[in-house]
Design a protein around this motif. Structure first.
Motif, PDB file in Angstrom:
ATOM      1  N   ASN A 199      -7.185 -12.565  -2.820  1.00 23.83           N
ATOM      2  CA  ASN A 199      -7.354 -13.894  -3.397  1.00 23.83           C
ATOM      3  C   ASN A 199      -8.829 -14.199  -3.610  1.00 23.83           C
ATOM      4  O   ASN A 199      -9.695 -13.332  -3.415  1.00 23.83           O
ATOM      5  CB  ASN A 199      -6.676 -14.953  -2.521  1.00 23.83           C
ATOM      6  CG  ASN A 199      -7.260 -15.012  -1.115  1.00 23.83           C
ATOM      7  OD1 ASN A 199      -8.381 -14.554  -0.866  1.00 23.83           O
ATOM      8  ND2 ASN A 199      -6.491 -15.575  -0.189  1.00 23.83           N
ATOM      9  N   ILE A 214       1.247  -0.611 -13.336  1.00 26.36           N
ATOM     10  CA  ILE A 214       0.154  -1.461 -13.803  1.00 26.36           C
ATOM     11  C   ILE A 214      -0.143  -1.191 -15.283  1.00 26.36           C
ATOM     12  O   ILE A 214      -0.553  -2.087 -16.021  1.00 26.36           O
ATOM     13  CB  ILE A 214      -1.115  -1.264 -12.935  1.00 26.36           C
ATOM     14  CG1 ILE A 214      -2.082  -2.432 -13.161  1.00 26.36           C
ATOM     15  CG2 ILE A 214      -1.790   0.061 -13.223  1.00 26.36           C
ATOM     16  CD1 ILE A 214      -3.217  -2.490 -12.161  1.00 26.36           C
ATOM     17  N   ALA A 260      -9.921  -5.214  -0.425  1.00 21.63           N
ATOM     18  CA  ALA A 260     -10.043  -4.736  -1.804  1.00 21.63           C
ATOM     19  C   ALA A 260      -9.601  -3.284  -1.932  1.00 21.63           C
ATOM     20  O   ALA A 260      -9.113  -2.866  -2.989  1.00 21.63           O
ATOM     21  CB  ALA A 260     -11.482  -4.890  -2.287  1.00 21.63           C
ATOM     22  N   THR A 291      -0.124 -10.130  -0.215  1.00 24.48           N
ATOM     23  CA  THR A 291       1.036  -9.260  -0.365  1.00 24.48           C
ATOM     24  C   THR A 291       2.202 -10.073  -0.914  1.00 24.48           C
ATOM     25  O   THR A 291       2.197 -11.304  -0.844  1.00 24.48           O
ATOM     26  CB  THR A 291       1.457  -8.659   0.998  1.00 24.48           C
ATOM     27  OG1 THR A 291       2.089  -9.665   1.792  1.00 24.48           O
ATOM     28  CG2 THR A 291       0.261  -8.095   1.738  1.00 24.48           C
ATOM     29  N   LYS A 334      -5.891  -2.900  -2.957  1.00 24.27           N
ATOM     30  CA  LYS A 334      -5.410  -3.409  -4.241  1.00 24.27           C
ATOM     31  C   LYS A 334      -4.703  -2.305  -5.019  1.00 24.27           C
ATOM     32  O   LYS A 334      -5.102  -1.148  -4.987  1.00 24.27           O
ATOM     33  CB  LYS A 334      -6.580  -3.959  -5.062  1.00 24.27           C
ATOM     34  CG  LYS A 334      -7.178  -5.244  -4.539  1.00 24.27           C
ATOM     35  CD  LYS A 334      -8.405  -5.655  -5.337  1.00 24.27           C
ATOM     36  CE  LYS A 334      -8.082  -5.935  -6.787  1.00 24.27           C
ATOM     37  NZ  LYS A 334      -9.262  -6.430  -7.534  1.00 24.27           N
ATOM     38  N   GLY A 335      -3.632  -2.701  -5.699  1.00 18.76           N
ATOM     39  CA  GLY A 335      -2.926  -1.747  -6.531  1.00 18.76           C
ATOM     40  C   GLY A 335      -1.442  -1.704  -6.259  1.00 18.76           C
ATOM     41  O   GLY A 335      -0.895  -2.563  -5.552  1.00 18.76           O
ATOM     42  N   ARG A 336      -0.784  -0.703  -6.829  1.00 14.55           N
ATOM     43  CA  ARG A 336       0.670  -0.560  -6.708  1.00 14.55           C
ATOM     44  C   ARG A 336       1.017   0.496  -5.672  1.00 14.55           C
ATOM     45  O   ARG A 336       0.350   1.541  -5.582  1.00 14.55           O
ATOM     46  CB  ARG A 336       1.274  -0.141  -8.052  1.00 14.55           C
ATOM     47  CG  ARG A 336       1.825  -1.274  -8.887  1.00 14.55           C
ATOM     48  CD  ARG A 336       0.809  -2.266  -9.303  1.00 14.55           C
ATOM     49  NE  ARG A 336       1.346  -3.238 -10.264  1.00 14.55           N
ATOM     50  CZ  ARG A 336       0.623  -4.159 -10.860  1.00 14.55           C
ATOM     51  NH1 ARG A 336      -0.666  -4.250 -10.607  1.00 14.55           N
ATOM     52  NH2 ARG A 336       1.170  -5.017 -11.703  1.00 14.55           N
ATOM     53  N   LYS A 383       2.994  -4.666  -5.133  1.00 15.49           N
ATOM     54  CA  LYS A 383       1.619  -4.929  -5.544  1.00 15.49           C
ATOM     55  C   LYS A 383       0.859  -5.637  -4.429  1.00 15.49           C
ATOM     56  O   LYS A 383       1.292  -6.662  -3.912  1.00 15.49           O
ATOM     57  CB  LYS A 383       1.603  -5.805  -6.798  1.00 15.49           C
ATOM     58  CG  LYS A 383       0.198  -6.182  -7.275  1.00 15.49           C
ATOM     59  CD  LYS A 383       0.254  -7.147  -8.454  1.00 15.49           C
ATOM     60  CE  LYS A 383      -1.141  -7.591  -8.861  1.00 15.49           C
ATOM     61  NZ  LYS A 383      -1.102  -8.564  -9.988  1.00 15.49           N
ATOM     62  N   GLY A 391      -3.005  -7.284  -3.471  1.00 14.46           N
ATOM     63  CA  GLY A 391      -4.200  -7.790  -4.135  1.00 14.46           C
ATOM     64  C   GLY A 391      -5.051  -8.595  -3.182  1.00 14.46           C
ATOM     65  O   GLY A 391      -4.840  -8.581  -1.962  1.00 14.46           O
TER      66      GLY A 391
END
Length: 678
Positions: A462, A531, A431, A469, A434-436, A458, A460
Motif C-alpha cells: 500500500n 499480470i 516490496a 494480501t 509483490k507479484g503473482r 496477488k 502488493g
C-alpha cells in the motif's frame, strides 16, 4: 473469471484449509524431520521453528476455569446468533479434558423442515478430511506391527505402480506429510450417486503426476490419503471399512460412526441433512470417492472419544489403539519446510496458538465444515462441525474464530511487546513479495491447469509500504500485516502469520500459518503470469468477438447501400475464413469454460458419466484452435501480399496476435490434448 474462481474453490473440498489459526511451536519440540532445500531461508537463526516460538509466559492472563458450566455458557451465548446470521442450519461442539468429556452441545437443526434439533450424542455429521486422522491412525497401527515401513517404497504394498520422481519412490511418511509431490486429483472426488466408483478403482484408473520433488513441497493430496487407506487394507487382509470398525471404532466405543457409503441402515435415521444454507433446500447424501480421505460419518460424542484416545497417547478407558511411543511419534515428527510457520506432523498438523502446542486437522465437504484441535500439554480437545457452509461460506470463518476465541478464553498468552522490523527495511521486504503466486495444490498436467490462470494470488504494497494480501479478516477488510522478524509478518488483529523464503535476494515462496503445513505459494512462471496473460486474453477475446459480431453487421450495411467488397476470389475467401476462424477460437474457449463450469456446479459431473462432454470439448477444442488459427494466419498472408488498405492490414495483425494468444493459453494450460483424467 467467476467460473474459474468458483472452480478453484471447489478443488479445496475435503481439504483442511483455514487462515485464522496459530502461533509458533514451543522450543521444547524438536524439528525431527526437516526438509533440506537447496537454498537457505533468508532469515537469521532466531527465526527457526524452535527459536521463533513465543517466550513461555511467566505470568499468564487470568482465564476462567475450563468447566462444563463455563464452556456451556460461553457457547450458548456464541453459537445461536452465529448460526442465524450465517444462515447455517446446525452445528455440534465437543470439548474434552484429562480423559473426560467436558461438554458436548448441539445447535440448530439436523433437519430444518422437520425442526429436528441437532443431538451431539447421536446426530451424524460428515467431518470431511478429519476422517484422514482415522486412516493415519490405522497406518500407525500397522507400523507398530511391522507391516508398514514409513520410509519404504509404497509400491511393495500395492498391486499397481506409483512412478518414481527423480529416481525416488513415494514413501508412507511422504503421504502422511503431503510431500509425495502429487498434483491435485478432482475426478470422482464427490458425488450423490450411490453407484459412483469405489476408492480402489479411483486409485488405479489414474495416478496423478508427481509435479514436485519428493519432500520439497507441501501439496495437500486426497489421493495420497486414499492410497494409504488402500495399503492398510492390503497389509491387514481386511477391507478398509471392516478394519476401521474393528480396530478403531470398537475399542473407542464409537458405536454410531462409519466410513461406509451408503450408511448402514441403522445409522441412516441419525444422519444430519446436508445444506448449502439453512434457508435453501437440502442436498443429497455425499458419496466421497477417495473414501479413506473423507467419508466418515460420526456424532460429536464419538469424535470426543477419538480425541481422548490421542490426548492420552493412544488409550481410551483402558482400551489402547496405539502404543504410547507410536502416538508420540505421530504427534511429534514435524516436517519443517518454511520456518517459523506451523508444520506437518504424521497426519496431524500444527495449529499452535498462544504458546501452546496444538495439533489438528480440518475437513470440508460440500456441506459439512469441521475442525478438531488437540492441546497436547493441557490434555484438551476442541471439536466443532457445521452441516452447511452458510451465507458467503460463513462456517469457514466461524470455525476458525471459534478455535481462536476458545484458546484466547481458556489459554490466553501473557502480554508481550510485539517486535517489529524498522519501517524502511519492512517496506523493502514487502516490496520483494509483490507479484503473482500460485498455490502448490492444483492441477498441472490436465485441462484443469487453466484454473491456475484465473486463480493466481496477488501480493502488493500500500501507500505506506505495508504488505497487502487478498486474505481478508472476518470483518471483510484487508489484514494489517506487521513484519515482526525478517520476512515474517503477523496480522495485527489475529493470530495469523505469513512468512517468505528468499533466495539470492528474491522472494520465491510464502505461506501462512493456517495452510503452511500442507500448502505453499510459489512464484508463477513468467509464461503463465496473469499480470500480462490475462490482459492479453481479454484483448484477444474482445478482438475476436468484435470480428465475429461485425461480420454480419457490415454485410447488412453493404447490402443496404449496395457497396460490395472489391476483393479477388482468394482475398474474399481468406476474408470470410478469418471471420470463421474468429468464431471457432471463441467457440473453443467458450466450450471449455462451459464444460468446466458444469463440472463444478454439479459434483456428479466429476465422474465417468461426464467423459463424453470432456471428449467433445477436447476434440472440438483441438479442431477449433488449430483451424481457427490457420484461417486467421492465411488471412494475414493474403492481406499483406495483396493491395488492401492499412485498416485491413492492421486488423489482420490484431487477429493474428489474438489467435497466437489463444493458442498460447490452450497449449500452456493443456486445453489442447486428449485425456479424461484430471
Amino acid at each position: 473469471m467467476r467460473t474459474f474462481i468458483k472452480l478453484s474453490a471447489a478443488l479445496c473440498m475435503l481439504g483442511a484449509i483455514s487462515v485464522a489459526q496459530s502461533a509458533a511451536k514451543p522450543a521444547a519440540k524438536p524439528a525431527a524431520t526437516t526438509a533440506a532445500p537447496a537454498a537457505s531461508i533468508a532469515a537469521p537463526p532466531a527465526t527457526t521453528a524452535a527459536a521463533a516460538a513465543p517466550t513461555a509466559p511467566t505470568a499468564e492472563a487470568v482465564a476462567p476455569p475450563l468447566t462444563a458450566e463455563d464452556v456451556n455458557a460461553w457457547l450458548d451465548g456464541y453459537m445461536p446468533y452465529a448460526l442465524h446470521t450465517g444462515d447455517i442450519a446446525g452445528a455440534v461442539v465437543a470439548v474434552v479434558k484429562d480423559g473426560q468429556i467436558v461438554t458436548e452441545r448441539g445447535y440448530g437443526y439436523s433437519d430444518v423442515a422437520k425442526r429436528t434439533p441437532v443431538d451431539p450424542k447421536l446426530t451424524l455429521f460428515r467431518p470431511g478430511s478429519v476422517s484422514k486422522l482415522f486412516t493415519w491412525t490405522a497406518v500407525m497401527q500397522q507400523v507398530e506391527q511391522g507391516k508398514i515401513d514409513l520410509d519404504a517404497d509404497v509400491n511393495q504394498y500395492i498391486d499397481f505402480k506409483i512412478p518414481a520422481r527423480d529416481g525416488k519412490p513415494v514413501t508412507m511418511r511422504e503421504l502422511m506429510q503431503h510431500v509425495a509431490g502429487f498434483e491435485e486429483q478432482a475426478k470422482g472426488i464427490m458425488s450423490d450417486d450411490p453407484k459412483s466408483l469405489r476408492f480402489e478403482a479411483l486409485l488405479k484408473q489414474w495416478v496423478p503426476e508427481r509435479v514436485f520433488a519428493p519432500g520439497s513441497t507441501p501439496a495437500y493430496s486426497n489421493y495420497g490419503a486414499s492410497l494409504a487407506g488402500y495399503i492398510v487394507q492390503r497389509v491387514s487382509g481386511e477391507s478398509f471399512d471392516d478394519y476401521i470398525d474393528k480396530h478403531i471404532f470398537a475399542p473407542l466405543d464409537m458405536k454410531h460412526s462409519s466410513f461406509r457409503q451408503p450408511l448402514p441402515a441403522d445409522l441412516v435415521p441419525l444422519m444430519s441433512t446436508c445444506y448449502s444454507q439453512a434457508s435453501e433446500p437440502p442436498k443429497l447424501f455425499e458419496f466421497v470417492g477417495p473414501a479413506p480421505a473423507g467419508s466418515l460419518s460420526s456424532p460429536a460424542e464419538d469424535m470426543a472419544h477419538f480425541m481422548i484416545a490421542h490426548l492420552q497417547n493412544g488409550e481410551y478407558h483402558g482400551n489402547r489403539i496405539l502404543k504410547a511411543e507410536t502416538a508420540e511419534m505421530m504427534h511429534n515428527s514435524p516436517l519443517t519446510i518454511l520456518p517459523p510457520l506451523n508444520r506437518m506432523e504424521l497426519g496431524f498438523f500444527e495449529t499452535n496458538i498462544n504458546g501452546r502446542e496444538v495439533i489438528a486437522h480440518l475437513g470440508d465437504t460440500q456441506c459439512f465444515h469441521t475442525s478438531l484441535h488437540l492441546f497436547l500439554k493441557e490434555g484438551v480437545g476442541f471439536y466443532v462441525s457445521f452441516n452447511s457452509p452458510g451465507k458467503a461460506g460463513a462456517a469457514g470463518g466461524l470455525r476458525g474464530a471459534l478455535f481462536d476465541d476458545f484458546a484466547d478464553r481458556y489459554y490466553p498468552a501473557a502480554e508481550t511487546s510485539a517486535a517489529a522490523v524498522d519501517a524502511k527495511a519492512a517496506a523493502a521486504h514487502a516490496a520483494m513479495l509483490k507479484g503473482r503466486w500460485v498455490n502448490s495444490r492444483g492441477s498441472q498436467s490436465s485441462f484443469l491447469a487453466a484454473v491456475g490462470l484465473f486463480g493466481q494470488t496477488k501480493l502488493g504494497v500500500n501507500a505506506k509500504g505495508e504488505l497487502v494480501t487478498p486474505l481478508n479478516g472476518l470483518n471483510g477488510k484487508p489484514r494489517h500485516w506487521v513484519e515482526s522478524a525478517p520476512f515474517v509478518w503477523r496480522d495485527a488483529d489475529s493470530h495469523e502469520r505469513l512468512a517468505a523464503k528468499v533466495v539470492d535476494g528474491k522472494a520465491v515462496r510464502f505461506s501462512i500459518d493456517g495452510i503452511s503445513p500442507f500448502m505453499v505459494f510459489d512464484r508463477v512462471p513468467a509464461h503463465a503470469d496473469s499480470i500480462w496473460l490475462l490482459p492479453a486474453v481479454y484483448f484477444a477475446l474482445c478482438s475476436l468477438l468484435l470480428t465475429a459480431v461485425f461480420w454480419p453487421v457490415t454485410a447488412i450495411v453493404r447490402r443496404r447501400f449496395g457497396a460490395g467488397l472489391a476483393l479477388g476470389p482468394d482475398a474474399l475467401r481468406a476474408y470470410r475464413l478469418s471471420k470463421v476462424g474468429s468464431i471457432l477460437l471463441l467457440a473453443g474457449m467458450g466450450l471449455w469454460a462451459f464444460t468446466i463450469l458444469r463440472m463444478f456446479n454439479n459434483f456428479d459431473n466429476l465422474s465417468e458419466k461426464f467423459n463424453g462432454n470432456i471428449r467433445l470439448a477436447e476434440v472440438f477444442g483441438v479442431l477449433a484452435f488449430i483451424l481457427g488459427s490457420a484461417f486467421i494466419a492465411w488471412n494475414l498472408w493474403t492481406v499483406w501480399k495483396g493491395t488492401r488498405r492499412w485498416p485491413a492490414k492492421v486488423w489482420s495483425i490484431v487477429l493474428a496476435l489474438s489467435a497466437c494468444i489463444v493458442l498460447w493459453v490452450a497449449f500452456a494450460f493443456n486445453l489442447i490434448g486428449f485425456g479424461i483424467y484430471f
